[in-house]
Design a protein around this motif. Sequence first.
Motif, short mmCIF file in Angstrom:
data_model
loop_
_atom_site.label_atom_id
_atom_site.label_comp_id
_atom_site.label_asym_id
_atom_site.label_seq_id
_atom_site.Cartn_x
_atom_site.Cartn_y
_atom_site.Cartn_z
N GLU A 78 32.04 37.07 31.26
CA GLU A 78 33.08 37.48 32.05
C GLU A 78 32.70 37.63 33.55
O GLU A 78 33.36 37.74 34.55
N GLU A 79 31.33 37.24 33.90
CA GLU A 79 31.02 37.43 35.28
C GLU A 79 30.04 36.43 35.47
O GLU A 79 29.06 35.93 34.78
N ILE A 80 30.10 35.72 36.60
CA ILE A 80 29.39 34.50 37.24
C ILE A 80 29.03 34.57 38.60
O ILE A 80 29.81 34.98 39.35
N TRP A 81 27.88 34.58 38.72
CA TRP A 81 27.13 34.39 40.18
C TRP A 81 27.45 33.06 40.67
O TRP A 81 27.28 31.94 39.79
N THR A 82 27.67 32.84 41.86
CA THR A 82 28.11 31.66 42.54
C THR A 82 27.35 31.67 44.15
O THR A 82 26.96 32.69 44.51
N CYS A 83 26.90 30.35 44.31
CA CYS A 83 26.44 30.42 45.94
C CYS A 83 26.85 28.88 46.32
O CYS A 83 27.03 28.12 45.48
N GLY A 84 26.60 28.73 47.57
CA GLY A 84 26.76 27.59 48.28
C GLY A 84 27.47 27.48 49.38
O GLY A 84 28.59 28.17 49.75
N GLY A 85 27.02 26.76 50.48
CA GLY A 85 27.50 26.68 51.98
C GLY A 85 27.34 27.65 52.92
O GLY A 85 27.57 27.64 54.16
N ASP A 86 26.86 29.04 52.38
CA ASP A 86 26.53 30.08 53.35
C ASP A 86 25.44 30.77 52.66
O ASP A 86 25.06 30.76 51.48
N LYS A 87 24.95 32.06 53.38
CA LYS A 87 23.97 32.90 53.07
C LYS A 87 24.24 33.97 52.17
O LYS A 87 23.48 34.77 51.59
N ILE A 88 25.56 33.96 51.50
CA ILE A 88 26.20 35.25 50.53
C ILE A 88 26.14 34.45 49.21
O ILE A 88 26.71 33.46 48.88
N MET A 89 25.43 35.22 48.07
CA MET A 89 25.67 34.85 46.69
C MET A 89 26.52 36.10 46.28
O MET A 89 26.59 37.21 46.56
N LYS A 90 27.79 35.40 45.30
CA LYS A 90 28.71 36.43 45.11
C LYS A 90 28.77 36.32 43.80
O LYS A 90 28.66 35.22 42.88
#
Length: 554
Positions: free
Chosen positions: A313-325
């Motif tokens: 149900e939960e996924i880490w994402t990143c790309g384009g900026d310095k924040i991992m969400k």
Amino acid sequence: MDPRYCAQDIIRCDLCERNVVQSHCELCHVNLCKACVGEHLSDSTKRHRVVPYKEKISTPNNPKCPKHSKNCELYCEQCDIPVCSTCISSGNHRGHHLSDVLQKLSSKSKDIEEELKELETKIYPKYEEIASEIKAKKESLEPHYRKLTTAVTKQGEDWHREINVIVNKKKSEIDEMKSKHLAALNKQENEIKQITAEVDQCIVDMKKILDSNDVSLTSGYKSRNTEFRSLPPKVNVSLPAFSPHQINTEQLAQMFGSLSALSIKTEEHGYTMKTLEDISSPPVKPLLDEPKLITTIDTGRKKLCSVTCLSDEEIWTCGGDKIMKLINLQGKLLKSIQTKSGYIPHNIAVTRSGDLVYSDDDTRTVNIVKNKQIQELIRLQGWIPYCVCSTSSGDLLITMYSDDDKQSKVVRYSGSTETQTIQFDSKGKPLYSSSNYAKYISENRNLDICVADNGAHAVVVVNQAGKFRFRYTVYSSTNKRSFDPLGITTDSQSQILTADSYNNCIHILNQDGQFLRYIDNCDLYFPFGLCVDTKDNLFVAECERGKLKKIRYM
């Protein structure tokens, strides 16, 4: 017959010794011409099996009985030996189950073929893999122990430096004490010299008065003896002494530092007829005829490059900026982490314990996030980290390229310790392209290491020991542009999935690199990062749209 031509002579019948051989009795091992076949078969006291002579070469011969020098036509199952007619008539095998010796030979030959196949395809490769693992461990041994020696040497140098500071400080204290002691003695010596000079002068003056008989000098004499009788104070100095403390070697060694114990254990490899992928094999899931788009998640990002599942149900994402969400399947933001350097993270992964790991190519580091605190795990020199994945054993696999863009490799880390380097094949040729193009990485269920080498337009797969298995370039299709692999992941069936970005599709391969099918019907646009959850749902990061798609394909 002229011996010079005997090698060229035709084969003659063993009975008549004249006619050309046409047949062969497998049980009697006799070559027969056409005319003698009938005569040979007329001997009813023996069993016969006459075949065309050309089939003789591929026909097995009955073994000779070692006791009676006769052909063994039967096989005793209880005694597990071939037997001849004399063996049977002797009564030694009475009541035993007897079978045809050639049928037994055929059965055993099949067993041997199966065992040979197992040795060649399973057991021997496993030993090769173990040997490769030992070689890799030996190669990592020297740098590890060199690091230990360097650490101990540095600690020794630090101790020597501190001891030298202490010794020099003690020497300074001694010099200062000596100076004070000497100054006190010099002061006392000067006072005594001054008084002695005055006493000497008094003696001279007194003698002069006595010798002169001068009344005025005598009457003017003032005695100083009372003054001189009062001796100056005596300077008593308590000399300093050095009391060295007894060196407690054991305590000193404990203070210096400790080495964790070397643990050498052996454990069974547990080889059985089952292969590694057979162990705890999941139920077989066939591929769907048409993969289904379950949901599209708007991540709120302008670019989406890397995704990894924390849970279903939960996924880490990143790309384009310095924040991992960290987001859920509804796109709700659950957590956000900014990189320690402030630079854009290159790639992310989740460890077995649920911690987030990311690579930072600007600082040449791989970092781990624990309780929102970022810790530097690995710092490279001369190499730049690219992509990272967490293995089933808890290790990290990192793709990296050299500063000059001329070399690429995969390195395995246990914590911060480098344990394996994968760079060349058995012939010493590079496994991966030398460019700094993307090299996404994933460990398969069978422990193969799969790299999507974008610079080589290929998926390169090696086994756990780093031995080359296969290279997948592209499934032949006239409708597809050049293969452009980026993200890569694997599922419970040991299938390999890789994103073909320019062709807006996903390639699915089996664990041996055979193409199975495309996923190209879910309105995919520039697919980039991939991951699968525990239910084998595929998550696809669309880089340019910033959207995350959940697809069911099994």
